[in-house]
Motif scaffolding. Sequence first.
Motif, PDB file in Angstrom:
ATOM      1  N   TRP A  16     -60.398  -9.976 -23.009  1.00  0.00           N
ATOM      2  CA  TRP A  16     -59.582  -8.858 -22.527  1.00  0.00           C
ATOM      3  C   TRP A  16     -60.303  -7.536 -22.793  1.00  0.00           C
ATOM      4  CZ3 TRP A  16     -53.952  -8.076 -24.755  1.00  0.00           C
ATOM      5  CH2 TRP A  16     -53.318  -7.011 -24.114  1.00  0.00           C
ATOM      6  N   LEU A  17     -60.813  -7.366 -24.001  1.00  0.00           N
ATOM      7  CA  LEU A  17     -61.546  -6.154 -24.366  1.00  0.00           C
ATOM      8  C   LEU A  17     -62.754  -5.947 -23.448  1.00  0.00           C
ATOM      9  CD1 LEU A  17     -62.189  -3.752 -26.248  1.00  0.00           C
ATOM     10  CD2 LEU A  17     -63.318  -5.400 -27.765  1.00  0.00           C
ATOM     11  N   GLY A  18     -63.506  -6.986 -23.202  1.00  0.00           N
ATOM     12  CA  GLY A  18     -64.680  -6.880 -22.333  1.00  0.00           C
ATOM     13  C   GLY A  18     -64.324  -6.474 -20.916  1.00  0.00           C
ATOM     14  N   MET A  19     -63.235  -7.021 -20.419  1.00  0.00           N
ATOM     15  CA  MET A  19     -62.809  -6.656 -19.062  1.00  0.00           C
ATOM     16  C   MET A  19     -62.414  -5.192 -18.993  1.00  0.00           C
ATOM     17  SD  MET A  19     -60.684 -10.067 -17.966  1.00  0.00           S
ATOM     18  CE  MET A  19     -60.369  -9.509 -16.297  1.00  0.00           C
ATOM     19  N   VAL A  20     -61.664  -4.716 -19.974  1.00  0.00           N
ATOM     20  CA  VAL A  20     -61.244  -3.311 -19.986  1.00  0.00           C
ATOM     21  C   VAL A  20     -62.455  -2.394 -20.090  1.00  0.00           C
ATOM     22  CG1 VAL A  20     -60.003  -1.556 -21.326  1.00  0.00           C
ATOM     23  CG2 VAL A  20     -58.930  -3.778 -20.880  1.00  0.00           C
ATOM     24  N   ARG A  47     -57.932   1.083  -6.582  1.00  0.00           N
ATOM     25  CA  ARG A  47     -56.594   0.485  -6.570  1.00  0.00           C
ATOM     26  C   ARG A  47     -56.677  -1.033  -6.548  1.00  0.00           C
ATOM     27  NH1 ARG A  47     -52.723   4.156  -2.831  1.00  0.00           N
ATOM     28  NH2 ARG A  47     -51.265   2.514  -3.359  1.00  0.00           N
ATOM     29  N   THR A  48     -57.576  -1.558  -5.744  1.00  0.00           N
ATOM     30  CA  THR A  48     -57.735  -3.013  -5.653  1.00  0.00           C
ATOM     31  C   THR A  48     -58.255  -3.590  -6.964  1.00  0.00           C
ATOM     32  OG1 THR A  48     -58.147  -2.845  -3.280  1.00  0.00           O
ATOM     33  CG2 THR A  48     -58.867  -4.864  -4.374  1.00  0.00           C
ATOM     34  N   VAL A  49     -59.269  -2.950  -7.524  1.00  0.00           N
ATOM     35  CA  VAL A  49     -59.871  -3.438  -8.768  1.00  0.00           C
ATOM     36  C   VAL A  49     -58.874  -3.352  -9.918  1.00  0.00           C
ATOM     37  CG1 VAL A  49     -61.656  -2.952 -10.486  1.00  0.00           C
ATOM     38  CG2 VAL A  49     -62.247  -3.006  -8.065  1.00  0.00           C
ATOM     39  N   PHE A  50     -58.174  -2.236 -10.052  1.00  0.00           N
ATOM     40  CA  PHE A  50     -57.236  -2.089 -11.162  1.00  0.00           C
ATOM     41  C   PHE A  50     -56.004  -2.978 -10.992  1.00  0.00           C
ATOM     42  CE2 PHE A  50     -59.843   1.357 -12.574  1.00  0.00           C
ATOM     43  CZ  PHE A  50     -59.676   1.316 -13.950  1.00  0.00           C
ATOM     44  N   ARG A  51     -55.603  -3.241  -9.780  1.00  0.00           N
ATOM     45  CA  ARG A  51     -54.500  -4.196  -9.563  1.00  0.00           C
ATOM     46  C   ARG A  51     -54.906  -5.574 -10.086  1.00  0.00           C
ATOM     47  NH1 ARG A  51     -53.936  -3.863  -4.191  1.00  0.00           N
ATOM     48  NH2 ARG A  51     -52.848  -1.899  -4.421  1.00  0.00           N
ATOM     49  N   ALA A  52     -56.122  -5.985  -9.762  1.00  0.00           N
ATOM     50  CA  ALA A  52     -56.617  -7.283 -10.240  1.00  0.00           C
ATOM     51  C   ALA A  52     -56.800  -7.272 -11.762  1.00  0.00           C
ATOM     52  CB  ALA A  52     -57.932  -7.638  -9.550  1.00  0.00           C
ATOM     53  N   LEU A  53     -57.368  -6.193 -12.295  1.00  0.00           N
ATOM     54  CA  LEU A  53     -57.544  -6.087 -13.743  1.00  0.00           C
ATOM     55  C   LEU A  53     -56.203  -6.157 -14.459  1.00  0.00           C
ATOM     56  CD1 LEU A  53     -59.170  -5.525 -16.353  1.00  0.00           C
ATOM     57  CD2 LEU A  53     -58.875  -3.073 -15.853  1.00  0.00           C
ATOM     58  N   ASN A  54     -55.236  -5.404 -13.977  1.00  0.00           N
ATOM     59  CA  ASN A  54     -53.942  -5.385 -14.655  1.00  0.00           C
ATOM     60  C   ASN A  54     -53.233  -6.728 -14.585  1.00  0.00           C
ATOM     61  OD1 ASN A  54     -53.317  -1.944 -13.686  1.00  0.00           O
ATOM     62  ND2 ASN A  54     -54.258  -2.713 -15.549  1.00  0.00           N
ATOM     63  N   LEU A  55     -53.397  -7.454 -13.499  1.00  0.00           N
ATOM     64  CA  LEU A  55     -52.836  -8.803 -13.413  1.00  0.00           C
ATOM     65  C   LEU A  55     -53.516  -9.713 -14.434  1.00  0.00           C
ATOM     66  CD1 LEU A  55     -51.018 -10.922 -12.101  1.00  0.00           C
ATOM     67  CD2 LEU A  55     -52.804 -11.260 -10.380  1.00  0.00           C
ATOM     68  N   ALA A  56     -54.842  -9.649 -14.500  1.00  0.00           N
ATOM     69  CA  ALA A  56     -55.574 -10.450 -15.489  1.00  0.00           C
ATOM     70  C   ALA A  56     -55.177 -10.044 -16.904  1.00  0.00           C
ATOM     71  CB  ALA A  56     -57.081 -10.282 -15.287  1.00  0.00           C
ATOM     72  N   LEU A 126     -54.568   6.052 -23.175  1.00  0.00           N
ATOM     73  CA  LEU A 126     -53.993   4.741 -23.480  1.00  0.00           C
ATOM     74  C   LEU A 126     -55.068   3.661 -23.480  1.00  0.00           C
ATOM     75  CD1 LEU A 126     -50.645   4.998 -21.497  1.00  0.00           C
ATOM     76  CD2 LEU A 126     -50.911   4.880 -23.992  1.00  0.00           C
ATOM     77  N   GLU A 127     -56.053   3.771 -22.601  1.00  0.00           N
ATOM     78  CA  GLU A 127     -57.155   2.802 -22.598  1.00  0.00           C
ATOM     79  C   GLU A 127     -57.919   2.854 -23.920  1.00  0.00           C
ATOM     80  OE1 GLU A 127     -58.401   0.528 -19.197  1.00  0.00           O
ATOM     81  OE2 GLU A 127     -56.648   0.510 -20.505  1.00  0.00           O
ATOM     82  N   ILE A 128     -58.135   4.033 -24.435  1.00  0.00           N
ATOM     83  CA  ILE A 128     -58.847   4.170 -25.704  1.00  0.00           C
ATOM     84  C   ILE A 128     -58.041   3.537 -26.837  1.00  0.00           C
ATOM     85  CG2 ILE A 128     -59.663   5.846 -27.425  1.00  0.00           C
ATOM     86  CD1 ILE A 128     -60.419   7.649 -24.968  1.00  0.00           C
ATOM     87  N   VAL A 129     -56.742   3.794 -26.865  1.00  0.00           N
ATOM     88  CA  VAL A 129     -55.886   3.178 -27.880  1.00  0.00           C
ATOM     89  C   VAL A 129     -55.921   1.659 -27.744  1.00  0.00           C
ATOM     90  CG1 VAL A 129     -53.490   2.913 -28.681  1.00  0.00           C
ATOM     91  CG2 VAL A 129     -54.384   5.188 -28.127  1.00  0.00           C
ATOM     92  N   LYS A 130     -55.849   1.181 -26.500  1.00  0.00           N
ATOM     93  CA  LYS A 130     -55.863  -0.266 -26.259  1.00  0.00           C
ATOM     94  C   LYS A 130     -57.186  -0.886 -26.687  1.00  0.00           C
ATOM     95  CE  LYS A 130     -55.791  -1.700 -22.018  1.00  0.00           C
ATOM     96  NZ  LYS A 130     -55.279  -1.862 -20.657  1.00  0.00           N
ATOM     97  N   VAL A 131     -58.296  -0.240 -26.385  1.00  0.00           N
ATOM     98  CA  VAL A 131     -59.613  -0.750 -26.784  1.00  0.00           C
ATOM     99  C   VAL A 131     -59.700  -0.860 -28.303  1.00  0.00           C
ATOM    100  CG1 VAL A 131     -62.051  -0.063 -26.957  1.00  0.00           C
ATOM    101  CG2 VAL A 131     -60.923  -0.133 -24.723  1.00  0.00           C
TER     102      VAL A 131
END
Length: 144
Positions: A16-20, A47-56, A126-131
Amino acid sequence: MDSTSAAVAGAVTFLWLGMVLAISFLEAPLKFRAPGVTIPIGLGIGRTVFRALNLAEAVLAVTVAVAVATGGPSAAVVTLTAVAVAVLVAQLGLVRPRLNRRSDAVLAGEDPAEHRSRAHLAYIALEIVKVLALLALGCAALAG
């Protein structure tokens, strides 16, 4: 934490970390620097890439949560799991709808420089906090 749950939680967390890291901090900013990529094309790709990322990410978050819940985790592992999942939920439920409205407006012809959006800054924060949470979670899960 039992060894199987720890191994699953650790491996899935680092995936998950690597994908983000790859998408949010590498692909997203670089796509707009590629020759011939206009803002509308970049937004469409994003939009397409982040939709797929968020689903994963949602699938990975559920997998981590199940591994943690079934593994006898420490309080730190539970807390870090909750932080990572809460950040993802906030991104999907609060920030992404604003980003989608913004990209819809730009794709409909609004000048992106005319009305700056703070939603991107919120998403990046939020991405930084999540990482950081994912990095700590992966280490904590594998440590025990």
